[in-house]
Motif scaffolding. Structure first.
Motif, PDB file in Angstrom:
ATOM      1  N   GLN A   1      46.639  38.501  54.039  1.00  0.00           N
ATOM      2  CA  GLN A   1      46.942  39.895  53.685  1.00  0.00           C
ATOM      3  C   GLN A   1      45.954  40.468  52.666  1.00  0.00           C
ATOM      4  OE1 GLN A   1      51.157  40.414  52.674  1.00  0.00           O
ATOM      5  NE2 GLN A   1      51.575  38.444  53.671  1.00  0.00           N
ATOM      6  N   GLN A   2      45.030  39.641  52.212  1.00  0.00           N
ATOM      7  CA  GLN A   2      44.083  40.040  51.161  1.00  0.00           C
ATOM      8  C   GLN A   2      44.839  40.618  49.951  1.00  0.00           C
ATOM      9  OE1 GLN A   2      40.315  41.960  52.415  1.00  0.00           O
ATOM     10  NE2 GLN A   2      41.220  42.030  54.476  1.00  0.00           N
ATOM     11  N   LYS A   3      45.848  39.870  49.517  1.00  0.00           N
ATOM     12  CA  LYS A   3      46.691  40.347  48.419  1.00  0.00           C
ATOM     13  C   LYS A   3      46.867  39.251  47.389  1.00  0.00           C
ATOM     14  CE  LYS A   3      51.211  40.932  48.965  1.00  0.00           C
ATOM     15  NZ  LYS A   3      52.500  41.529  49.421  1.00  0.00           N
ATOM     16  N   ILE A   4      46.914  39.655  46.124  1.00  0.00           N
ATOM     17  CA  ILE A   4      47.163  38.732  45.026  1.00  0.00           C
ATOM     18  C   ILE A   4      48.312  39.272  44.191  1.00  0.00           C
ATOM     19  CG2 ILE A   4      46.258  37.786  42.862  1.00  0.00           C
ATOM     20  CD1 ILE A   4      43.494  37.790  44.140  1.00  0.00           C
ATOM     21  N   LYS A   5      49.249  38.401  43.847  1.00  0.00           N
ATOM     22  CA  LYS A   5      50.290  38.728  42.883  1.00  0.00           C
ATOM     23  C   LYS A   5      50.089  37.820  41.674  1.00  0.00           C
ATOM     24  CE  LYS A   5      54.038  40.750  45.586  1.00  0.00           C
ATOM     25  NZ  LYS A   5      55.498  40.736  45.834  1.00  0.00           N
ATOM     26  N   ALA A   6      49.997  38.441  40.493  1.00  0.00           N
ATOM     27  CA  ALA A   6      49.711  37.672  39.279  1.00  0.00           C
ATOM     28  C   ALA A   6      50.748  37.985  38.215  1.00  0.00           C
ATOM     29  CB  ALA A   6      48.311  37.994  38.778  1.00  0.00           C
ATOM     30  N   PHE A   7      50.959  37.010  37.312  1.00  0.00           N
ATOM     31  CA  PHE A   7      52.013  37.150  36.296  1.00  0.00           C
ATOM     32  C   PHE A   7      51.522  36.607  34.956  1.00  0.00           C
ATOM     33  CE2 PHE A   7      53.763  36.330  40.477  1.00  0.00           C
ATOM     34  CZ  PHE A   7      54.680  37.349  40.645  1.00  0.00           C
ATOM     35  N   GLY A   8      51.907  37.294  33.891  1.00  0.00           N
ATOM     36  CA  GLY A   8      51.682  36.802  32.533  1.00  0.00           C
ATOM     37  C   GLY A   8      50.269  36.983  32.018  1.00  0.00           C
ATOM     38  N   ASN A   9      50.146  37.728  30.909  1.00  0.00           N
ATOM     39  CA  ASN A   9      48.846  37.915  30.232  1.00  0.00           C
ATOM     40  C   ASN A   9      47.736  38.346  31.195  1.00  0.00           C
ATOM     41  OD1 ASN A   9      49.691  37.144  27.519  1.00  0.00           O
ATOM     42  ND2 ASN A   9      49.900  35.074  28.364  1.00  0.00           N
ATOM     43  N   ILE A  10      48.044  39.352  32.002  1.00  0.00           N
ATOM     44  CA  ILE A  10      47.042  39.889  32.934  1.00  0.00           C
ATOM     45  C   ILE A  10      45.906  40.531  32.137  1.00  0.00           C
ATOM     46  CG2 ILE A  10      46.621  41.472  34.855  1.00  0.00           C
ATOM     47  CD1 ILE A  10      48.645  39.268  35.490  1.00  0.00           C
ATOM     48  N   LYS A  11      44.688  40.203  32.519  1.00  0.00           N
ATOM     49  CA  LYS A  11      43.524  40.847  31.904  1.00  0.00           C
ATOM     50  C   LYS A  11      42.450  41.051  32.962  1.00  0.00           C
ATOM     51  CE  LYS A  11      39.959  40.385  28.344  1.00  0.00           C
ATOM     52  NZ  LYS A  11      39.386  39.521  27.270  1.00  0.00           N
ATOM     53  N   ILE A  12      42.033  42.301  33.114  1.00  0.00           N
ATOM     54  CA  ILE A  12      40.937  42.641  34.025  1.00  0.00           C
ATOM     55  C   ILE A  12      39.782  43.154  33.184  1.00  0.00           C
ATOM     56  CG2 ILE A  12      40.167  44.141  35.896  1.00  0.00           C
ATOM     57  CD1 ILE A  12      43.071  44.225  36.854  1.00  0.00           C
ATOM     58  N   SER A  13      38.625  42.558  33.347  1.00  0.00           N
ATOM     59  CA  SER A  13      37.428  42.976  32.627  1.00  0.00           C
ATOM     60  C   SER A  13      36.400  43.447  33.644  1.00  0.00           C
ATOM     61  CB  SER A  13      36.871  41.806  31.807  1.00  0.00           C
ATOM     62  OG  SER A  13      35.672  42.165  31.173  1.00  0.00           O
ATOM     63  N   GLN A  14      35.945  44.679  33.474  1.00  0.00           N
ATOM     64  CA  GLN A  14      35.025  45.265  34.453  1.00  0.00           C
ATOM     65  C   GLN A  14      33.712  45.643  33.777  1.00  0.00           C
ATOM     66  OE1 GLN A  14      36.162  49.039  36.229  1.00  0.00           O
ATOM     67  NE2 GLN A  14      35.415  48.354  38.227  1.00  0.00           N
ATOM     68  N   ALA A  15      32.673  44.909  34.100  1.00  0.00           N
ATOM     69  CA  ALA A  15      31.313  45.214  33.653  1.00  0.00           C
ATOM     70  C   ALA A  15      31.216  45.417  32.139  1.00  0.00           C
ATOM     71  CB  ALA A  15      30.772  46.440  34.380  1.00  0.00           C
TER      72      ALA A  15
ATOM     73  N   GLU B   1      51.523  42.824  32.253  1.00  0.00           N
ATOM     74  CA  GLU B   1      52.368  41.649  32.448  1.00  0.00           C
ATOM     75  C   GLU B   1      52.447  41.213  33.914  1.00  0.00           C
ATOM     76  OE1 GLU B   1      56.093  42.726  30.743  1.00  0.00           O
ATOM     77  OE2 GLU B   1      55.323  42.764  28.691  1.00  0.00           O
ATOM     78  N   LYS B   2      52.365  42.172  34.856  1.00  0.00           N
ATOM     79  CA  LYS B   2      52.424  41.851  36.283  1.00  0.00           C
ATOM     80  C   LYS B   2      51.343  42.636  37.025  1.00  0.00           C
ATOM     81  CE  LYS B   2      57.429  41.071  36.382  1.00  0.00           C
ATOM     82  NZ  LYS B   2      58.722  41.498  37.001  1.00  0.00           N
TER      83      LYS B   2
END
Length: 237
Positions: free
Chosen positions: A13-27, A35-36
């Motif tokens: 499905q090309q899908k990700i579910k993530a939990f806890g201390n989510i951090k996205i860093s872009q460039a 949190e979710k």
């Protein structure tokens, strides 16, 4: 890059579910935490929930949910958000952030709080990189000694220069000034009003009309030229 405490990867499905201390860093320019997270690879967008924080070199946004489109770099938050930037705070019920051009679009219950004034409006654009507000609808800029109203215009908080149109007026302690176009420089306490200008002295019952008005706030002087008319209201006359 995306970091988290745990995640499920649905590869078909090309899908990700993530939990806890989510951090996205872009460039190294934008950081998004929460949190979710649900990430849709086909659409290249993500739904981040719970104590969401978006920050870049100009602003910090706190809200409860953000939909982020990685193709367009647009963040949409459907719930109340608070933006902090140096000496100002911007609250709104919802908004959009175009991170490539550092532009916010607000469409509901916007309140800007600064040391010198507050702004109340429902429809406003804000450029966080150059501190310019643009107004599209009934908007109030209020300070200790005056209120400025317009339904179209802009304000540069870095230079202190503003331009107001559409039913614009300045309401101070003893004067009301209206006109087709109002230019105001808060650092010089100077205003310039063009076309169909009217100055009402509420303490003396005097109206002055003209097509060019200069407003020297510190000196408490208003100069009217171009077809000036003075109207003095007398009792029983």
């Amino acid at each position: 890059y995306m970091y988290c405490d745990s995640a499920y990867h649905y590869s078909k499905q090309q899908k990700i579910k993530a939990f806890g201390n989510i951090k996205i860093s872009q460039a190294d320019t934008l950081i998004l935490t929460g949190e979710k997270l649900t990430y849709y690879g086909g659409k290249e967008n993500a739904d981040i929930k719970g104590n969401v924080n978006l920050s870049d070199k100009f602003i910090n946004l706190k809200t409860e949910q953000i939909f982020y489109d990685f193709k367009t770099d647009i963040a949409n938050y459907p719930k109340s958000g608070i933006i902090t930037q140096k000496n100002k705070e911007i609250k709104s019920k919802k908004g959009e952030y175009y991170s490539k051009i550092h532009k916010f679009i607000f469409t509901d219950s916007v309140l800007v709080t600064t040391k010198n004034y507050n702004i109340n409006t429902d429809n406003m654009h804000y450029y966080s990189n150059n501190n310019i507000y643009m107004f599209f609808g009934p908007s109030y800029l209020e300070s200790d000694n005056k209120t400025i109203y317009c339904e179209n215009g802009w304000h540069n908080s870095k230079t202190g220069i503003s331009q107001f149109q559409q039913n614009a007026y300045i309401n101070s302690e003893s004067q009301i000034i209206t006109g087709d176009s109002i230019y105001y420089d808060e650092n010089r306490n100077y205003g310039k009003i063009l076309n169909n200008a009217k100055v009402t002295d509420t303490t003396e019952d005097i109206n002055v009309y003209g097509d060019f008005v200069e407003y020297f706030e510190n000196k408490k002087i208003i100069e009217i030229t171009k077809k000036p008319i003075l109207e003095i209201i007398l009792e029983d006359d």
